[in-house]
Scaffold this motif. Sequence first.
Motif, mmCIF file in Angstrom:
data_model
loop_
_atom_site.group_PDB
_atom_site.id
_atom_site.type_symbol
_atom_site.label_atom_id
_atom_site.label_comp_id
_atom_site.label_asym_id
_atom_site.label_seq_id
_atom_site.Cartn_x
_atom_site.Cartn_y
_atom_site.Cartn_z
ATOM 1 N N ASP A 60 19.970 24.034 -25.170
ATOM 2 C CA ASP A 60 19.513 24.710 -26.394
ATOM 3 C C ASP A 60 19.629 23.793 -27.611
ATOM 4 N N GLU A 61 20.745 23.094 -27.710
ATOM 5 C CA GLU A 61 20.915 22.232 -28.884
ATOM 6 C C GLU A 61 19.929 21.058 -28.836
ATOM 7 N N SER A 62 19.659 20.564 -27.634
ATOM 8 C CA SER A 62 18.675 19.475 -27.501
ATOM 9 C C SER A 62 17.287 19.972 -27.898
ATOM 10 N N MET A 63 16.949 21.182 -27.477
ATOM 11 C CA MET A 63 15.674 21.772 -27.898
ATOM 12 C C MET A 63 15.636 21.933 -29.411
ATOM 13 N N ASP A 64 16.777 22.311 -29.985
ATOM 14 C CA ASP A 64 16.815 22.482 -31.437
ATOM 15 C C ASP A 64 16.638 21.143 -32.145
ATOM 16 N N MET A 65 17.197 20.096 -31.549
ATOM 17 C CA MET A 65 17.009 18.765 -32.134
ATOM 18 C C MET A 65 15.526 18.410 -32.146
ATOM 19 N N ILE A 66 14.839 18.732 -31.046
ATOM 20 C CA ILE A 66 13.427 18.366 -30.935
ATOM 21 C C ILE A 66 12.569 19.285 -31.807
ATOM 22 N N GLU A 67 12.718 20.597 -31.585
ATOM 23 C CA GLU A 67 11.809 21.526 -32.265
ATOM 24 C C GLU A 67 12.289 21.855 -33.682
ATOM 25 N N GLY A 68 13.616 22.002 -33.822
ATOM 26 C CA GLY A 68 14.146 22.385 -35.132
ATOM 27 C C GLY A 68 14.234 21.225 -36.104
ATOM 28 N N HIS A 69 14.303 20.030 -35.574
ATOM 29 C CA HIS A 69 14.371 18.883 -36.484
ATOM 30 C C HIS A 69 13.123 18.005 -36.397
ATOM 31 N N MET A 70 12.813 17.489 -35.192
ATOM 32 C CA MET A 70 11.725 16.513 -35.100
ATOM 33 C C MET A 70 10.358 17.142 -35.418
ATOM 34 N N TYR A 71 10.126 18.354 -34.931
ATOM 35 C CA TYR A 71 8.844 18.985 -35.251
ATOM 36 C C TYR A 71 8.738 19.264 -36.756
ATOM 37 N N ARG B 4 0.942 -2.117 -31.393
ATOM 38 C CA ARG B 4 2.382 -2.312 -31.232
ATOM 39 C C ARG B 4 3.128 -1.829 -32.469
ATOM 40 N N ARG B 5 2.565 -2.107 -33.634
ATOM 41 C CA ARG B 5 3.230 -1.667 -34.870
ATOM 42 C C ARG B 5 3.266 -0.148 -34.951
ATOM 43 N N ARG B 6 2.152 0.472 -34.621
ATOM 44 C CA ARG B 6 2.132 1.941 -34.657
ATOM 45 C C ARG B 6 3.235 2.510 -33.759
ATOM 46 N N LYS B 7 3.364 1.945 -32.574
ATOM 47 C CA LYS B 7 4.387 2.443 -31.660
ATOM 48 C C LYS B 7 5.788 2.187 -32.207
ATOM 49 N N THR B 8 6.035 0.970 -32.598
ATOM 50 C CA THR B 8 7.397 0.618 -33.008
ATOM 51 C C THR B 8 7.809 1.373 -34.262
ATOM 52 N N TYR B 9 6.926 1.495 -35.221
ATOM 53 C CA TYR B 9 7.342 2.195 -36.436
ATOM 54 C C TYR B 9 7.432 3.704 -36.219
ATOM 55 N N SER B 10 6.711 4.214 -35.230
ATOM 56 C CA SER B 10 6.922 5.628 -34.903
ATOM 57 C C SER B 10 8.282 5.825 -34.232
ATOM 58 N N ALA B 11 8.707 4.830 -33.463
ATOM 59 C CA ALA B 11 10.049 4.898 -32.871
ATOM 60 C C ALA B 11 11.116 4.759 -33.958
ATOM 61 N N LEU B 12 10.874 3.881 -34.914
ATOM 62 C CA LEU B 12 11.842 3.715 -36.000
ATOM 63 C C LEU B 12 11.982 5.015 -36.780
ATOM 64 N N TRP B 13 10.857 5.689 -36.994
ATOM 65 C CA TRP B 13 10.930 7.002 -37.652
ATOM 66 C C TRP B 13 11.795 7.960 -36.837
ATOM 67 N N THR B 14 11.549 8.001 -35.533
ATOM 68 C CA THR B 14 12.278 8.945 -34.685
ATOM 69 C C THR B 14 13.775 8.651 -34.690
ATOM 70 N N PHE B 15 14.128 7.398 -34.518
ATOM 71 C CA PHE B 15 15.552 7.071 -34.455
ATOM 72 C C PHE B 15 16.222 7.339 -35.808
ATOM 73 N N SER B 16 15.512 7.067 -36.892
ATOM 74 C CA SER B 16 16.070 7.372 -38.211
ATOM 75 C C SER B 16 16.272 8.870 -38.369
ATOM 76 N N GLN B 17 15.298 9.632 -37.884
ATOM 77 C CA GLN B 17 15.438 11.087 -37.927
ATOM 78 C C GLN B 17 16.588 11.564 -37.042
ATOM 79 N N PHE B 18 16.782 10.873 -35.951
ATOM 80 C CA PHE B 18 17.888 11.215 -35.048
ATOM 81 C C PHE B 18 19.222 11.060 -35.789
ATOM 82 N N LEU B 19 19.350 10.021 -36.563
ATOM 83 C CA LEU B 19 20.561 9.845 -37.372
ATOM 84 C C LEU B 19 20.718 10.995 -38.361
ATOM 85 N N ASP B 20 19.618 11.351 -39.000
ATOM 86 C CA ASP B 20 19.668 12.449 -39.975
ATOM 87 C C ASP B 20 20.056 13.763 -39.296
ATOM 88 N N TYR B 21 19.459 13.987 -38.130
ATOM 89 C CA TYR B 21 19.775 15.214 -37.390
ATOM 90 C C TYR B 21 21.278 15.260 -37.073
#
Lengths: 236, 712
Positions: free
Chosen positions: B347-358, B421-438
């Motif tokens: 549930d918490e993992s789903m919340d990380m994805i849907e409640g934060h990343m979405y 490659r840039r599109r992919k990498t910077y989308s990953a950087l966004w995700t990991f940064s958001q992961f820190l925020d979460y």
Amino acid sequence: MSEPSIPSTPAAGSAGRRAAGRTRIGRTRSRAALALAATALLAGTVAGCTDDGPDSPDAAAAGSGVSGPLCAALPSGTDPGNPDALADQPGDVALQWIPVLTRFEAAVRAADLGAELRAPGGVTILAPTDDAFGKKFSEENLDDLMIHRKDELRELVRAHLVAGARPLADLVSDGTLRTLDGSTVPVSAAGTMARIGEQVQSVCADYRVAGGRIHIVNGVLGKLPTTYDPNADSGH
Amino acid sequence: MRIRKPTVVVLSTLLAASLGAVTAPSVALGQPSTAVPGTTAAEPNQVTGLRVTQADGYATVAWTPVPGATDYQIERTPVDASDVATGPAVVVGVWRPNRQINNESPTFADAGFDPGLRFQWRVRARIGTAEQPYSAPVTGTTLVPWGNPAVPGENLRTQWETTKAAQYTSDVNEYAYTAEIDRLSDRVRVVEIGRTVLDRPINMLVIGYPAPPATPAAVAATSPLAVNCNVHGNEPGDREACLVLARKLAFGTDAKTVDLLKHTTVLIVPTINGDGRAANTRGNSTGQDLNRDYSLIRQPETAAYVRMLRDYRPVAGYDGHEYGNSTAGDLPMLPPRHQNVAKQIFDESMDMIEGHMYVEGAKDGWWACPYGCQGGSSVGLSEETILRNTLGLKNTVNSLLELRSSGGQTRPDEGNSANNRRRKTYSALWTFSQFLDYHRANLPAIKKARGEAIEFQASNEGRLVFRGSRPIPLHPAPHPGEAGPRDDLPEPEMILDDAPCAYKLTEEQYNGARTDGPNDVGATVAQRIAAHGWKVVKGSDGYYVPLAQPERGLIPLLLDAQGAEEWVDGTRVYPTRTGRHNGPLTISGFACLEDATVNGPVTIRPGATFIATGTTISGPVSAAGATGVFLGDSTVRGPVSISGTTGAVSLVGNTISGPVSVAANNTGSDPALIAGNSVSGPLSCAANSPTPTNVGVANSVNGPKSGQCATL
């Protein structure tokens, strides 16, 4: 040092603390990427959306003698890996600078054919894109070839090598080419590009490299069966 | 009205003529990048309110919706410092309602350009297929790669950055780059957690403020989070993001970065599969897909990662991949869904994805979606060999991250070019940064889920599932994807309703030589169990692995003959006593109580092993010189005294009315576990070796906590 320097050849790595003295690793240049599903090249439009202008400029716009629809997506001008910068590089090194060739470049290393790309008489490389590899082999199959079936991999690479430094126009005017795996393949003109065999076309041709040429092609040549299955996905 | 400078118009017109593809006649000068042009449409159905916000490697384009629009096209044109077009206008994206969970504020993350270049953006609606007028343009200069070139440390760049993404960062360059970060930043310690089959170092950056805690246990006490950047060698996009992120965390002086690092420790493993990365293969040098090995740990790379998890105990994780499916959203994600994963973790993992990343994706324009969100396939299932599930079975909130390899339904198909490659990498950087925020914002919820999950697992309650997933319900529309992975419910033969109390292994099973590793040599089951950190008790007739411990969901998958990919076929050991017992109970040999009631004292004799779950004991519990004592989800009305144990001690999730004393237990390398208990009375611990731990799950003690348990 203020910034790690970038080795200009695979042999000249800037070693970090842990890597210092680890020459075996230093020699193995890390490269690569996966770009399975995609077909075509830049073009600049999303499927279903049309740009107002004509197709993106090909050929001359990307500089230095290379031509073809894919060239615009590749390093140009003064970017690292631009065609001029590769002109004095051996073929195996030049492959490392062309972003769309990571699978072929890795296959050359895995097959231990770097030296063959520096043959005294010159070599022309018909280098398939990563997308071409993605549409030819399943991931498992390609890993197997790269790791366990090196004789077959060597033949696969040689199916993309032609003796001598041959401009694309020469290959077309010859009408056939003979690859280093012993195959004879018909070549014909396809607009400003070449059709090689029945399915494969050049997409950015005439990279000049030391003792050779690189023509990027959109399909995999040789005798290996197609194992890619669009409905199978090895997943994460 | 925009102000036009006549000379610009002339130049731009000339350029337009020569290039034949410029659709923007000109761009106003001096317009700040985040300026909002007129909010009143000059023409019917014209997009208004266009604004562009720059971030690391991407620009968020946002606008006011046009009533009745089917979708929108986002156009980008390169411009020079005077905002004169220098190249053709290109449609770089399509916004569709299913890209984000709220449609009132459409956003699109434009990426796939050389950071630092200047562009003009316009957006137009389409109604059906009919294109409506473009918005007024906005220009802006994109952000150069993070880090002041004049500041040591900040000025470090990876090979991927200096070659403008023509090359990926080599192993040699990674080691040099991370060593420099280590040398120049007090916040970073680079730790070698293991070696690959070909003896490449597997490094981990341990990042904290002002410095990372000195030991793994001290790091674990900060509830760290972990990013695994590159398990498949031919999927390198996330790894480049990790290396950029490491630089930002090491040298960033902004309040947010410092605040994040003051509150936790960030663990980044750039390259778990260095051999595969160097060879550009999916698997490691033996051809083994490492993301089918995290439970089995046959390979040195996965074994290193699992030992790291045991010692550093990240409470949350992300696992980076690229996805060959070109029809997916930008960022497919998926929680641990194996049915043995505690519901709280799912549930918490789903919340990380849907409640934060979405939610954050909708603000910044990235399309996070469930794995399999387009063209859903047979991926994303329950294999416990996959890190996503392994982490969940270790009570770690986590998600898979995929970077769609190319194209997609809303972006150009760029092949494996630098811009892709840039599109992919910077989308990953966004995700990991958001992961820190979460993590920063939700740590109490994460810790609560983890604590409850550990207590649940140690209770050994409920059925076991060997393979089978929890369904991923679709997010309500508008939603970020029409489909998710298939339900993957367990087949009947993959269910064991009556869970055993423990597995018993023979000497040969436990310590016998194995051939399932590289070059036909594998670590013993004993070594692998130690790497996972499970408790084992040596009895007179074999080795007992009780299920009353935090990784209860994982243990049967590796020790039961019914498992899909098990190590050995251990013997199921069922409870020896259920129901009611009146009077004193003396334990010798092996005893397992499940849902039992004992009206009287329990005495555990020297050399005995005692396991109790869901049991109520009215009377004291005392063990002196036992081999193993496991008490989970039980109630003791009386004092508990455990001393001189030689094998393992575990007290998790119990309610104890009376003093608890844990003393002089010498349990080898495995500390006594005292976690999540509610104690009415003092808790005292002394002379135990090693020092007892609560693995971050606090005990509620209504009395003094003293000695080695003072902080538990």
